[in-house]
Design a protein around this motif. Structure first.
Motif, PDB file in Angstrom:
ATOM      1  N   PRO A 195       0.789  -1.230   0.000  1.00 46.20           N
ATOM      2  CA  PRO A 195       0.000   0.000   0.000  1.00 46.20           C
ATOM      3  C   PRO A 195       0.815   1.271   0.000  1.00 46.20           C
ATOM      4  O   PRO A 195       0.311   2.346  -0.291  1.00 46.20           O
ATOM      5  CB  PRO A 195      -0.823  -0.132   1.288  1.00 46.20           C
ATOM      6  N   SER A 200      -1.231   0.818  -7.614  1.00 48.48           N
ATOM      7  CA  SER A 200      -2.506   0.886  -6.926  1.00 48.48           C
ATOM      8  C   SER A 200      -2.808   2.319  -6.501  1.00 48.48           C
ATOM      9  O   SER A 200      -3.910   2.634  -6.099  1.00 48.48           O
ATOM     10  CB  SER A 200      -2.496  -0.015  -5.692  1.00 48.48           C
ATOM     11  N   ASN A 201      -1.793   3.191  -6.591  1.00 55.77           N
ATOM     12  CA  ASN A 201      -1.985   4.578  -6.217  1.00 55.77           C
ATOM     13  C   ASN A 201      -2.015   5.501  -7.427  1.00 55.77           C
ATOM     14  O   ASN A 201      -1.567   6.637  -7.368  1.00 55.77           O
ATOM     15  CB  ASN A 201      -0.863   5.010  -5.256  1.00 55.77           C
ATOM     16  N   SER A 283      -3.371  -8.938  -8.729  1.00 61.41           N
ATOM     17  CA  SER A 283      -3.504  -7.673  -9.452  1.00 61.41           C
ATOM     18  C   SER A 283      -4.909  -7.538 -10.013  1.00 61.41           C
ATOM     19  O   SER A 283      -5.612  -8.527 -10.224  1.00 61.41           O
ATOM     20  CB  SER A 283      -2.479  -7.579 -10.589  1.00 61.41           C
ATOM     21  N   GLN A 301     -14.367  -2.092  -3.931  1.00 58.24           N
ATOM     22  CA  GLN A 301     -12.948  -1.955  -4.229  1.00 58.24           C
ATOM     23  C   GLN A 301     -12.101  -2.133  -2.973  1.00 58.24           C
ATOM     24  O   GLN A 301     -11.026  -2.740  -3.015  1.00 58.24           O
ATOM     25  CB  GLN A 301     -12.657  -0.597  -4.866  1.00 58.24           C
ATOM     26  N   LYS A 302     -12.602  -1.657  -1.832  1.00 55.89           N
ATOM     27  CA  LYS A 302     -11.824  -1.788  -0.595  1.00 55.89           C
ATOM     28  C   LYS A 302     -11.680  -3.260  -0.191  1.00 55.89           C
ATOM     29  O   LYS A 302     -10.666  -3.659   0.396  1.00 55.89           O
ATOM     30  CB  LYS A 302     -12.456  -0.986   0.532  1.00 55.89           C
ATOM     31  N   ASP A 305      -9.040  -4.590  -2.522  1.00 54.63           N
ATOM     32  CA  ASP A 305      -7.755  -4.046  -2.078  1.00 54.63           C
ATOM     33  C   ASP A 305      -7.223  -4.810  -0.870  1.00 54.63           C
ATOM     34  O   ASP A 305      -6.018  -5.095  -0.766  1.00 54.63           O
ATOM     35  CB  ASP A 305      -7.900  -2.571  -1.711  1.00 54.63           C
ATOM     36  N   ASN A 310      -5.204  -4.918  -5.949  1.00 58.29           N
ATOM     37  CA  ASN A 310      -5.123  -3.478  -6.155  1.00 58.29           C
ATOM     38  C   ASN A 310      -5.077  -3.157  -7.647  1.00 58.29           C
ATOM     39  O   ASN A 310      -4.588  -3.947  -8.460  1.00 58.29           O
ATOM     40  CB  ASN A 310      -3.864  -2.903  -5.486  1.00 58.29           C
TER      41      ASN A 310
END
Length: 710
Positions: A195, A200-201, A283, A301-302, A305, A310
């Protein structure tokens, strides 16, 4: 290139669908069954139309999932007629009513609106499928048509472990079936990102930006971990271990029902306290940015994740070979123990070494099953009876405990997917990607080639070009570059995925001063023929019968019989002025329509390919690059002719007067002077393809046409 597409009028295969998809099954399960069925029916070069009340009941997204697998089942296209559900999809994606009415009126005027019922249309061939018989399934481990029902996967995988490689298995000795190999260093979730940073960001939430090299190789940054005090704490890898789990591909991630289902499996797994094994590289690479919108709208999505799925970007990722590397400790353990590691993905294709060169088994499946197998951590399991894992309450958790109902899925699809999402994301494509628009590019009519670039070079296709087309004549004394078996895919032929340091392409990059960490992938360097040609036929699972059982891009230089890389042998033959030929089996060139599968073949100096059968697109591409395809008559092959690779081959009767589909005699001369002949079918199918070949390929044909008009 401005050329029309020429092909023979195809047969139209009608597939009558009846019944309803059962509870607990997905459009992916239906698609894999259809792929299996149509491969058996041999629909290469044919149109496939789906009709009947079963087809009418499918949503447009489900229909698209089936139709988009046409290359995998071999058809020129898979077609569902336009009907009211098609119009509903236009509404869902933000089209206005006037546009929708215009579409409907057009199809009605053409007499093409609505899905036909049985008996209303005459087809060349009729096939039947009751979709109420569909069950959860996967396909693999090497081809999309090799379907396995979920309860049977454990048994099938174990039988494949012992099966000889020549029969499609993995050739593992009985004493090694239960082998376990412990990794020597801590692993970072198979090589996936944490994270703290990475793709993922992409939304900009991450504190650590990803550098360019990491982004283009699709390998997110991974923080280092300290070695535990007790090495026995390090994980062990066994046959069937899931090492890559990817929700990916244009086909399945464009279907909201299976994406919502994947999110619900993740949510229910979290509620049970399940986690993904640390060895698994997970992924999420959807084909559309709208997927992110509705996963966030439904708050799923959370949950994805939390299990490591992600977002890594939008577009072709693991399905096309852009999986990025595994953790080095995992790759080392696989190599040390000759472990048959597995990938599970919701992609279209799982041909050998396509997903990752180190993984020998790849299974296609629906997105929710990808999550389930990632949680199980192995494909050596019967998910219908075996527990996936142990919950936080200490009780075993089974697939049925975390599998969502159709009602749950439909409820979230209806609440989460909205027309404004499509309008917002795709209403103004010019402004959709500011980062792309900010890239500086060259200007002017003529491109300024950089001789030092290892990414893009002036292509050699027009070297020695003149306005005079060539002449068609016999091809004499060809040497075989490769003799291959059945199901040679464009992934076996065309460079894809990671570049090996000890291969011709890797050595070339080293000579150019490029370090291994900056090799990137063949796909990223597809603008450089020096790299791509060196990678042609260099798939680590390519089996050349001339290479004495050694897998990879190897052959023997003849007549000396010297083992060497295929590229190096081709270069030596070029110096000698010797033309080359490739001999193969059924379904040569199946899979993706990779242009470099034909380009690389031509640049290696191959003049002809003789196979038992060809896939449509690759056959056409070979001609487009000036390589002649020939087909063996029924019952003939390299084995029936006793070919060893020591022979020379001459294709007689080729002249300016050649005709589509004509018979051409191939004369084969053995080292002892003995001769045999076989009559082949020239797989030039149309008159225009004769012109393409006469000109040396479609590129030269088009350029001469443009220059003559100007």
């Amino acid at each position: 290139l401005g050329q029309p597409v020429y092909f023979q009028t195809p047969e139209v295969v009608g597939v009558h669908l009846s019944g309803d998809l059962p509870e607990g099954t997905t459009a992916t399960d239906l698609t894999l069954r259809i792929t299996e069925m149509l491969r058996e029916a041999k629909v290469v070069g044919k149109f496939v139309e789906f009709y009947g009340e079963g087809a009418a009941k499918l949503s447009l997204a489900d229909r698209a999932t089936v139709a988009n697998m046409a290359p995998e089942y071999g058809a020129t296209m898979g077609f569902f007629p336009v009907d009211e559900k098609s119009l509903d999809y236009l509404r869902l994606t933000g089209r206005d009513e006037a546009q929708i009415e215009r579409v409907k009126s057009y199809y009605q005027a053409q007499g093409m609106f609505g899905i036909p019922l049985k008996g209303q249309i005459d087809y060349s061939v009729n096939l039947e499928l009751d979709i109420s018989t569909i069950v959860p399934c996967v396909s693999g481990p090497k081809r999309p048509q090799d379907r396995i029902e979920v309860p049977a996967l454990k048994t099938r995988f174990n039988s494949l472990l012992e099966m000889p490689t020549a029969e499609g298995g993995f050739g593992i000795a009985k004493e090694d079936l239960r082998k376990k190999v412990r990794v020597k260093e801590p692993v970072a979730a198979g090589g996936r990102d944490e994270p703290s940073g990475g793709l993922s960001n992409l939304s900009g939430d991450g504190a650590i930006p990803m550098n360019e090299a990491e982004m283009v190789t699709n390998r997110p940054a991974t923080p280092s971990r300290s070695l535990p005090k007790d090495p026995a704490q390090l994980p062990e890898i066994t046959h069937g271990q899931v090492l890559i789990a990817a929700i990916t591909s244009c086909t399945n991630t464009s279907n909201p029902s299976v994406m919502i289902a994947a999110g619900l499996v993740a949510r229910k797994a979290r509620e049970k306290g399940l986690k993904v094994n640390e060895l698994v590289k997970t992924s999420l690479g959807p084909g559309s940015r709208v997927v992110t919108d509705y996963l966030e709208e439904t708050d799923l999505q959370k949950d994805l994740d939390a299990l490591g799925f992600n977002l890594v970007g939008y577009g072709c990722t693991t399905c096309i070979g852009n999986s990025g590397p595994l953790d080095p400790a995992i790759e080392a353990a696989i190599k040390e123990g000759n472990v048959v590691g597995a990938s599970v993905l919701s992609g279209n294709r799982n041909f050998e070494a396509r997903v990752h060169g180190a993984l020998k088994a790849s299974f296609l499946m629906s997105p929710p099953l990808v999550v389930a197998y990632a949680l199980a951590g192995t494909v050596n399991i019967d998910l219908s009876n075996d527990a996936i894992g142990t919950g936080s309450d200490g009780q075993p958790v089974y697939l049925k405990d975390i599998w969502p109902s159709n009602e749950e899925i439909e409820t979230l699809v209806l609440s989460g997917l909205k027309p404004e999402m499509f309008c917002k994301k795709y209403g103004d494509l010019d402004a959709a990607n500011p980062e792309w628009n900010a890239i500086q590019s060259s200007t002017g009519d003529i491109y300024g080639w950089d001789e030092e670039s290892t990414y893009i070079q002036s292509p050699p296709f027009f070297e020695g070009f003149s306005m005079q087309s060539g002449e068609i004549g016999a091809l004499d004394d060809l040497r075989p570059l490769a003799i291959a078996g059945d199901s040679i895919t464009t992934d076996h032929i065309s460079p894809a995925g990671a570049i090996k340091e000890d291969g011709p392409a890797g050595r070339h990059l080293n000579e150019k001063g490029v370090e291994k960490k900056d090799f990137n992938s063949f796909g990223s360097r597809r603008g450089n023929d020096r790299i791509m040609t060196r990678g042609t036929f260099a798939n680590v699972r390519f089996k050349n019968k001339m290479a004495d059982g050694k897998e990879g891009g190897y052959t023997k230089l003849m007549p000396e019989g010297t083992p060497m890389d295929i590229f190096d042998a081709a270069q030596e033959y070029k110096k000698r002025g010797t033309g080359l030929i490739v001999i193969a089996g059924e379904d040569y060139g199946m899979g993706s329509s990779r242009d470099w599968a034909a380009k690389g073949t031509a640049l290696l100096g191959v003049k002809a390919v003789v196979a038992k059968s060809f896939e449509r697109i690759h056959r056409s591409n070979l001609i487009g690059m000036g390589v002649l395809p020939f087909q063996f008559p029924e019952g003939f092959s390299d084995e029936s002719l006793g070919l060893t690779g020591e022979e020379t081959f001459s294709l007689l009767g080729l002249s300016e007067g050649i005709q589509p589909g004509q018979t051409v005699t191939m004369a084969i001369v053995s080292p002892d002077g003995s001769q045999q002949t076989v009559d082949l079918t020239l797989r030039i199918d149309t008159d225009i393809e004769i012109e393409y070949y006469r000109h040396g390929g479609i590129l030269q044909y088009v350029l001469r046409d443009i220059l003559s008009e100007s």
